[in-house]
Motif scaffolding. Structure first.
Motif, mmCIF file in Angstrom:
data_model
loop_
_atom_site.group_PDB
_atom_site.id
_atom_site.type_symbol
_atom_site.label_atom_id
_atom_site.label_comp_id
_atom_site.label_asym_id
_atom_site.label_seq_id
_atom_site.Cartn_x
_atom_site.Cartn_y
_atom_site.Cartn_z
ATOM 1 N N GLN A 82 -13.369 -2.361 -29.308
ATOM 2 C CA GLN A 82 -13.367 -1.160 -28.471
ATOM 3 C C GLN A 82 -13.558 0.072 -29.363
ATOM 4 O OE1 GLN A 82 -13.230 -1.908 -25.160
ATOM 5 N NE2 GLN A 82 -13.103 -3.990 -25.984
ATOM 6 N N VAL A 83 -14.333 1.043 -28.846
ATOM 7 C CA VAL A 83 -14.602 2.242 -29.636
ATOM 8 C C VAL A 83 -14.554 3.478 -28.750
ATOM 9 C CG1 VAL A 83 -16.066 1.020 -31.312
ATOM 10 C CG2 VAL A 83 -17.115 2.110 -29.309
ATOM 11 N N THR A 84 -14.240 4.603 -29.387
ATOM 12 C CA THR A 84 -14.472 5.899 -28.769
ATOM 13 C C THR A 84 -15.757 6.457 -29.346
ATOM 14 O OG1 THR A 84 -13.141 7.024 -30.444
ATOM 15 C CG2 THR A 84 -12.014 6.358 -28.410
ATOM 16 N N LEU A 85 -16.397 7.343 -28.602
ATOM 17 C CA LEU A 85 -17.697 7.851 -28.997
ATOM 18 C C LEU A 85 -17.675 9.374 -28.970
ATOM 19 C CD1 LEU A 85 -20.526 6.700 -29.703
ATOM 20 C CD2 LEU A 85 -21.113 6.954 -27.288
ATOM 21 N N ARG A 86 -17.927 9.996 -30.138
ATOM 22 C CA ARG A 86 -17.963 11.444 -30.238
ATOM 23 C C ARG A 86 -19.080 11.868 -31.177
ATOM 24 N NH1 ARG A 86 -15.043 10.352 -26.837
ATOM 25 N NH2 ARG A 86 -12.943 11.101 -26.299
ATOM 26 N N ASP A 87 -19.981 12.698 -30.683
ATOM 27 C CA ASP A 87 -21.057 13.252 -31.508
ATOM 28 C C ASP A 87 -21.837 12.176 -32.256
ATOM 29 O OD1 ASP A 87 -20.293 15.838 -30.731
ATOM 30 O OD2 ASP A 87 -18.777 15.897 -32.311
ATOM 31 N N GLY A 88 -22.119 11.074 -31.544
ATOM 32 C CA GLY A 88 -22.917 10.013 -32.128
ATOM 33 C C GLY A 88 -22.173 9.110 -33.097
ATOM 34 N N GLN A 89 -20.852 9.265 -33.172
ATOM 35 C CA GLN A 89 -20.061 8.442 -34.085
ATOM 36 C C GLN A 89 -19.107 7.560 -33.287
ATOM 37 O OE1 GLN A 89 -17.000 10.136 -36.934
ATOM 38 N NE2 GLN A 89 -18.585 9.499 -38.392
ATOM 39 N N ALA A 90 -19.121 6.262 -33.589
ATOM 40 C CA ALA A 90 -18.247 5.289 -32.926
ATOM 41 C C ALA A 90 -17.023 5.036 -33.794
ATOM 42 C CB ALA A 90 -18.995 3.988 -32.678
#
Length: 409
Positions: free
Chosen positions: A360-368
């Protein structure tokens, strides 16, 4: 279908999906076109007529003979007599003769004698009854042929692909009002465990947990086009589970047993399935993390999926394995694509070769950014924006690696 396999002789996920091919398919029913969104045609839907059915203009301008515009330019325009205007919604009464044109709006029928339409932007009206053309056109410019959208007998929608809004639009254009589709798969959801209590229980005794997995599974089934059929909670008792499974298999197209495939309950679950007539266990153990203790079986052609006990593991496995089986049973040959985005990993991911890791990942500004925690924690899924799959051959991924994030809708 193969014979029973040793528990935790973990099978690769791809091999399981390729080899586990239950016989069950849902029946056929007729639905109205406007109720067919997401439904699966049993055969290709074809058109009884060409579409749009008549040659029509794609631009506002003038219907002309292309030969009358050859050599036209700003310095030496072609002069054409304007015979009138084409009306929308009816066939033109006038035809285009050499050296003449008819004014025409977008979508109107092409008059006899015309073989092109010149855009209004490339014309000028300098005197009544005439038009200057400043750009030449070729035969067919500005025109849609009578059968350019769909030929008579051509496919409007393929078999085995859920109908999308644009498909319904094309069916409407062809006059299709009703069609044959697969019935929605009925998915029996069975929760097990002495510690599991109904989700509406207000006060929990020590050791009790509310049945959260069933609600999430029901939502996943509904979103995938199935009909969830919650069968309640069965205690950790083989005889009770066998009775419930007997009823479920007789009435459902897919049976999902939640929390009955953990290490402590695996023997009872497997025994309950094998106690049913015409039953075979395909595998009990997948090379996936989370979700290793997964059961795949078939009873009289009906697939039975035993999920791990922890909610996160159960939902991950159902997405990766259960949904493909659900679609297969429902006649879906072309699954809808999942939304994905590329991203870079914010930190390294360790993995074991030979195992599919779902992170599972969070995604912010193209970064996982991977998020970790115990597989009993549903909050990991609600926090995540999506997940990354580390393939079986890999021993991990480096920080900065470009990965594909499958997004949660």
């Amino acid at each position: 279908m193969s014979a029973s396999r040793e528990f935790f002789a973990a099978l690769p996920v791809a091999e399981a999906l390729a080899g586990f091919r239950p016989q069950r398919r849902t029946g056929v029913e007729s639905v109205l076109r406007d109720d067919a969104l997401g439904r699966v045609p049993t055969s290709a839907v074809t058109s009884g007529q060409p579409l749009p059915g008549f040659a029509r203009s794609t631009v506002d301008g003038y219907a002309v003979r292309a030969a009358d515009t050859y050599g036209a330019g700003d310095g030496l325009p072609a002069y054409l007599d304007v015979l009138g205007r084409v009306r929308m919604g009816s066939m033109p009464e006038l035809s285009v003769r050499p050296g003449a044109a008819l004014q025409i709006p977008t979508g109107a029928a092409i008059p006899d004698g015309a073989d092109a339409v010149v855009m209004v932007e490339y014309t000028q009206v300098t005197m009544a009854g005439a038009v200057e053309v400043t750009r030449p056109v070729a035969i067919g410019d500005g025109i849609v042929r009578a059968d350019e959208d769909v030929a008579a007998g051509g496919a409007l929608a393929p078999a085995g692909r859920p109908l999308r809004p644009q498909d319904l639009g094309l069916l409407a254009a062809a006059g299709v009002t009703e069609l044959k589709v697969r019935a929605r798969p009925r998915v029996a959801i069975v929760s097990t465990g002495d510690e599991v209590v109904p989700s509406d229980t207000q006060r929990l005794a020590a050791g009790q947990v509310r049945d959260a997995t069933a609600s999430a599974l029901s939502a996943l089934v509904t979103r995938a086009g199935g009909v969830p059929d919650y069968r309640g909670i069965v205690p950790d008792d083989q005889e009770a589970l066998t009775t419930t499974l007997t009823e479920a298999v007789a009435e459902a197209d897919l049976v999902v047993v939640s929390a009955g495939s953990s290490v402590g309950a695996r023997d009872e679950t497997t025994a309950a399935v094998e106690a049913l007539g015409d039953a075979s266990v395909f595998c009990h153990g997948l090379a996936i993390k989370p979700g290793k203790p997964t059961l795949l079986a078939e009873v009289a052609g009906v697939p039975v999926l035993g999920l791990p006990g922890n909610p996160l593991s159960a939902l991950v496995v159902f997405r990766m394995v259960g949904l493909p089986v659900l679609r297969l049973v429902g006649g879906i040959e072309v699954p809808p694509p999942e939304p994905t985005v590329p991203a870079t990993l914010s930190r390294p991911l360790a993995s074991a070769a030979g195992r599919l890791d779902v992170v599972q990942v969070t995604l912010r500004d193209g970064q996982a950014t991977p998020i970790f925690g115990h597989s009993a924690l549903l909050s990991l899924l609600t926090t995540a924006d999506g997940y990354v799959v580390v393939p079986e051959p890999a021993t991990g991924l480096d920080a900065g690696a470009v990965v594909t994030v499958t997004l949660y809708a």
